[in-house]
Design a protein around this motif. Structure first.
Motif, mmCIF file in Angstrom:
data_model
loop_
_atom_site.group_PDB
_atom_site.id
_atom_site.type_symbol
_atom_site.label_atom_id
_atom_site.label_comp_id
_atom_site.label_asym_id
_atom_site.label_seq_id
_atom_site.Cartn_x
_atom_site.Cartn_y
_atom_site.Cartn_z
ATOM 1 N N ILE A 1 -5.025 3.089 -8.972
ATOM 2 C CA ILE A 1 -4.634 2.611 -10.313
ATOM 3 C C ILE A 1 -3.277 1.910 -10.247
ATOM 4 C CG2 ILE A 1 -3.979 3.357 -12.643
ATOM 5 C CD1 ILE A 1 -6.180 5.540 -12.333
ATOM 6 N N ARG A 2 -2.342 2.453 -9.471
ATOM 7 C CA ARG A 2 -1.031 1.805 -9.325
ATOM 8 C C ARG A 2 -1.179 0.400 -8.744
ATOM 9 N NH1 ARG A 2 2.404 6.588 -6.381
ATOM 10 N NH2 ARG A 2 2.897 7.811 -8.237
ATOM 11 N N PHE A 3 -1.958 0.292 -7.678
ATOM 12 C CA PHE A 3 -2.150 -1.015 -7.044
ATOM 13 C C PHE A 3 -2.844 -1.973 -8.013
ATOM 14 C CE2 PHE A 3 -4.269 -4.197 -4.486
ATOM 15 C CZ PHE A 3 -3.285 -4.556 -3.580
ATOM 16 N N ALA A 4 -3.870 -1.474 -8.701
ATOM 17 C CA ALA A 4 -4.614 -2.307 -9.649
ATOM 18 C C ALA A 4 -3.723 -2.801 -10.775
ATOM 19 C CB ALA A 4 -5.803 -1.535 -10.214
ATOM 20 N N SER A 5 -2.775 -1.973 -11.201
ATOM 21 C CA SER A 5 -1.908 -2.373 -12.311
ATOM 22 C C SER A 5 -1.050 -3.576 -11.946
ATOM 23 C CB SER A 5 -1.033 -1.211 -12.766
ATOM 24 O OG SER A 5 -0.033 -0.925 -11.814
ATOM 25 N N VAL A 6 -0.662 -3.675 -10.694
ATOM 26 C CA VAL A 6 0.122 -4.829 -10.242
ATOM 27 C C VAL A 6 -0.804 -5.992 -9.916
ATOM 28 C CG1 VAL A 6 1.682 -5.680 -8.436
ATOM 29 C CG2 VAL A 6 1.987 -3.386 -9.376
ATOM 30 N N TYR A 7 -1.862 -5.701 -9.166
ATOM 31 C CA TYR A 7 -2.796 -6.739 -8.733
ATOM 32 C C TYR A 7 -3.489 -7.425 -9.914
ATOM 33 C CZ TYR A 7 -6.942 -8.829 -6.692
ATOM 34 O OH TYR A 7 -7.943 -9.700 -6.362
ATOM 35 N N ARG A 8 -3.911 -6.625 -10.879
ATOM 36 C CA ARG A 8 -4.601 -7.187 -12.048
ATOM 37 C C ARG A 8 -3.638 -7.579 -13.163
ATOM 38 N NH1 ARG A 8 -10.051 -4.651 -11.636
ATOM 39 N NH2 ARG A 8 -10.785 -5.683 -9.757
ATOM 40 N N ASP A 9 -2.341 -7.368 -12.917
ATOM 41 C CA ASP A 9 -1.280 -7.795 -13.831
ATOM 42 C C ASP A 9 -1.415 -7.177 -15.222
ATOM 43 O OD1 ASP A 9 1.043 -9.145 -14.433
ATOM 44 O OD2 ASP A 9 0.019 -10.983 -15.031
ATOM 45 N N PHE A 10 -1.510 -5.826 -15.259
ATOM 46 C CA PHE A 10 -1.563 -5.130 -16.542
ATOM 47 C C PHE A 10 -0.276 -5.412 -17.305
ATOM 48 C CE2 PHE A 10 -4.413 -1.418 -14.899
ATOM 49 C CZ PHE A 10 -5.423 -2.318 -14.647
ATOM 50 N N ARG A 11 -0.391 -5.754 -18.575
ATOM 51 C CA ARG A 11 0.780 -6.102 -19.374
ATOM 52 C C ARG A 11 1.091 -5.083 -20.466
ATOM 53 N NH1 ARG A 11 2.800 -10.750 -17.778
ATOM 54 N NH2 ARG A 11 1.447 -12.293 -16.853
ATOM 55 N N GLU A 12 0.105 -4.291 -20.836
ATOM 56 C CA GLU A 12 0.335 -3.294 -21.898
ATOM 57 C C GLU A 12 -0.538 -2.076 -21.656
ATOM 58 O OE1 GLU A 12 -2.407 -5.000 -25.421
ATOM 59 O OE2 GLU A 12 -0.607 -6.172 -24.992
ATOM 60 N N ALA A 13 -0.285 -1.028 -22.405
ATOM 61 C CA ALA A 13 -0.994 0.246 -22.228
ATOM 62 C C ALA A 13 -2.501 0.072 -22.397
ATOM 63 C CB ALA A 13 -0.462 1.281 -23.208
ATOM 64 N N LYS A 14 -2.913 -0.823 -23.262
ATOM 65 C CA LYS A 14 -4.343 -1.066 -23.505
ATOM 66 C C LYS A 14 -5.049 -1.506 -22.216
ATOM 67 C CE LYS A 14 -7.685 -1.840 -26.616
ATOM 68 N NZ LYS A 14 -8.542 -0.693 -26.753
ATOM 69 N N ASP A 15 -4.346 -2.269 -21.363
ATOM 70 C CA ASP A 15 -4.924 -2.700 -20.091
ATOM 71 C C ASP A 15 -5.237 -1.495 -19.207
ATOM 72 O OD1 ASP A 15 -4.564 -5.324 -20.945
ATOM 73 O OD2 ASP A 15 -2.664 -5.553 -19.881
ATOM 74 N N PHE A 16 -4.307 -0.524 -19.169
ATOM 75 C CA PHE A 16 -4.544 0.695 -18.403
ATOM 76 C C PHE A 16 -5.720 1.464 -18.988
ATOM 77 C CE2 PHE A 16 -0.178 0.109 -16.947
ATOM 78 C CZ PHE A 16 -0.271 0.512 -15.628
ATOM 79 N N GLU A 17 -5.727 1.586 -20.298
ATOM 80 C CA GLU A 17 -6.779 2.338 -20.980
ATOM 81 C C GLU A 17 -8.155 1.751 -20.666
ATOM 82 O OE1 GLU A 17 -7.980 3.002 -25.588
ATOM 83 O OE2 GLU A 17 -5.853 3.138 -25.109
ATOM 84 N N ILE B 1 0.839 -1.201 0.000
ATOM 85 C CA ILE B 1 0.000 0.000 0.000
ATOM 86 C C ILE B 1 0.875 1.253 0.000
ATOM 87 C CG2 ILE B 1 -1.682 1.309 1.356
ATOM 88 C CD1 ILE B 1 -2.841 -1.470 2.182
ATOM 89 N N GLU B 2 1.956 1.235 0.771
ATOM 90 C CA GLU B 2 2.884 2.382 0.782
ATOM 91 C C GLU B 2 3.504 2.603 -0.591
ATOM 92 O OE1 GLU B 2 5.566 1.291 3.914
ATOM 93 O OE2 GLU B 2 4.126 1.849 5.476
ATOM 94 N N ILE B 3 3.831 1.548 -1.289
ATOM 95 C CA ILE B 3 4.399 1.675 -2.641
ATOM 96 C C ILE B 3 3.378 2.304 -3.576
ATOM 97 C CG2 ILE B 3 5.148 0.358 -4.668
ATOM 98 C CD1 ILE B 3 6.526 -1.572 -2.626
ATOM 99 N N ALA B 4 2.130 1.877 -3.483
ATOM 100 C CA ALA B 4 1.080 2.453 -4.333
ATOM 101 C C ALA B 4 0.873 3.935 -4.035
ATOM 102 C CB ALA B 4 -0.234 1.692 -4.145
ATOM 103 N N CYS B 5 1.094 4.330 -2.775
ATOM 104 C CA CYS B 5 0.871 5.724 -2.362
ATOM 105 C C CYS B 5 2.122 6.587 -2.437
ATOM 106 C CB CYS B 5 0.329 5.754 -0.926
ATOM 107 S SG CYS B 5 -1.307 5.046 -0.750
ATOM 108 N N ARG B 6 3.246 6.005 -2.881
ATOM 109 C CA ARG B 6 4.508 6.736 -2.923
ATOM 110 C C ARG B 6 4.371 8.005 -3.771
ATOM 111 N NH1 ARG B 6 8.992 2.823 -4.120
ATOM 112 N NH2 ARG B 6 8.684 2.321 -1.931
ATOM 113 N N VAL C 1 -4.904 7.737 -7.847
ATOM 114 C CA VAL C 1 -3.646 7.326 -8.493
ATOM 115 C C VAL C 1 -3.084 6.091 -7.805
ATOM 116 C CG1 VAL C 1 -1.278 8.014 -9.026
ATOM 117 C CG2 VAL C 1 -3.148 9.638 -9.372
ATOM 118 N N ALA C 2 -3.120 6.072 -6.481
ATOM 119 C CA ALA C 2 -2.656 4.895 -5.740
ATOM 120 C C ALA C 2 -3.511 3.681 -6.096
ATOM 121 C CB ALA C 2 -2.702 5.162 -4.241
#
Length: 159
Positions: free
Chosen positions: A125-141, A70-75, A122-123
Motif C-alpha cells: 500500500i505504501r508503494f502504491a500510494s507513491v506509484y499511483r500518486d494518491f492525492r487524498e484519503a479517498k484514493d487510499f480508501e 522498496i526499502e522505503i516501502a518496507c521501512r 502494508v509495504a
C-alpha cells in the motif's frame, strides 16, 4: 576499484565469496594507500536497461534506486533485508528477461507492486500510494477497498 575513503585507484581484493542467493560476488577490498577496507558487489548485467518515464524522458535503469524505493516501502515492517534483496533480484531478472533495452516505467512499477503484494501488504500500500500518486484519503480508501474485495472474492458488491 577506487577507494571510497581517499580516492586511490590501487585497491586489493582480500576476500571473494558468492552472496547467499548466488546472484552476486561479494568482495572485501583494502586500499594500498590509506589501508581502508570496504566491500563491493559484482553482479551479472545482461544488457543496459533504459527506463522510459511517463513524461517520455529516458533514464538508465538504476538497481540501487529500485532497491531504495522498496526499502522505503518496507521501512519499520517485519521484512528481512535478505527478502528485499531477493525481491529486487527477481524484479531485475524479470526486466532483463523481457528482451527489451527500453522498458516503460509502468512495467517496473507493476512488477514491484505484484512482488510487494506477496511480501507485505502494508509495504504494498505504501508503494502504491507513491506509484499511483494518491492525492487524498479517498484514493487510499478506494485502493484498500479494492484490496478487500479481491481478498473476499467480490467486486465491490454490497450486501
Amino acid at each position: 576499484m577506487r577507494c571510497p575513503f581517499c580516492g586511490n585507484d590501487d585497491t586489493q581484493v582480500k576476500d571473494s565469496r558468492p552472496t547467499e542467493d548466488g546472484s552476486a560476488i561479494r568482495r572485501r577490498r583494502q586500499c594500498a594507500a590509506c589501508g581502508g577496507r570496504f566491500t563491493t558487489f559484482e553482479r551479472v548485467q545482461l544488457r543496459e536497461l533504459v527506463i522510459v518515464k511517463r513524461s517520455g524522458k529516458r533514464e538508465p535503469f538504476e538497481r540501487d534506486k529500485l532497491a531504495r524505493s522498496i526499502e522505503i516501502a518496507c521501512r519499520k515492517r517485519p521484512v528481512e533485508p535478505e527478502r528485499i534483496e531477493r525481491l529486487v533480484n527477481g524484479v531485475v531478472r524479470q526486466l532483463e528477461s523481457l528482451g527489451e533495452s527500453e522498458i516503460d516505467g509502468q512495467v517496473v512499477g507493476e512488477l514491484v507492486m505484484v512482488a510487494l503484494q506477496a511480501l507485505d501488504p502494508v509495504a504494498y500500500i505504501r508503494f502504491a500510494s507513491v506509484y499511483r500518486d494518491f492525492r487524498e484519503a479517498k484514493d487510499f480508501e478506494t485502493f484498500v477497498g479494492g484490496l478487500s474485495d479481491a481478498v473476499n472474492g467480490t467486486k465491490g458488491e454490497s450486501a
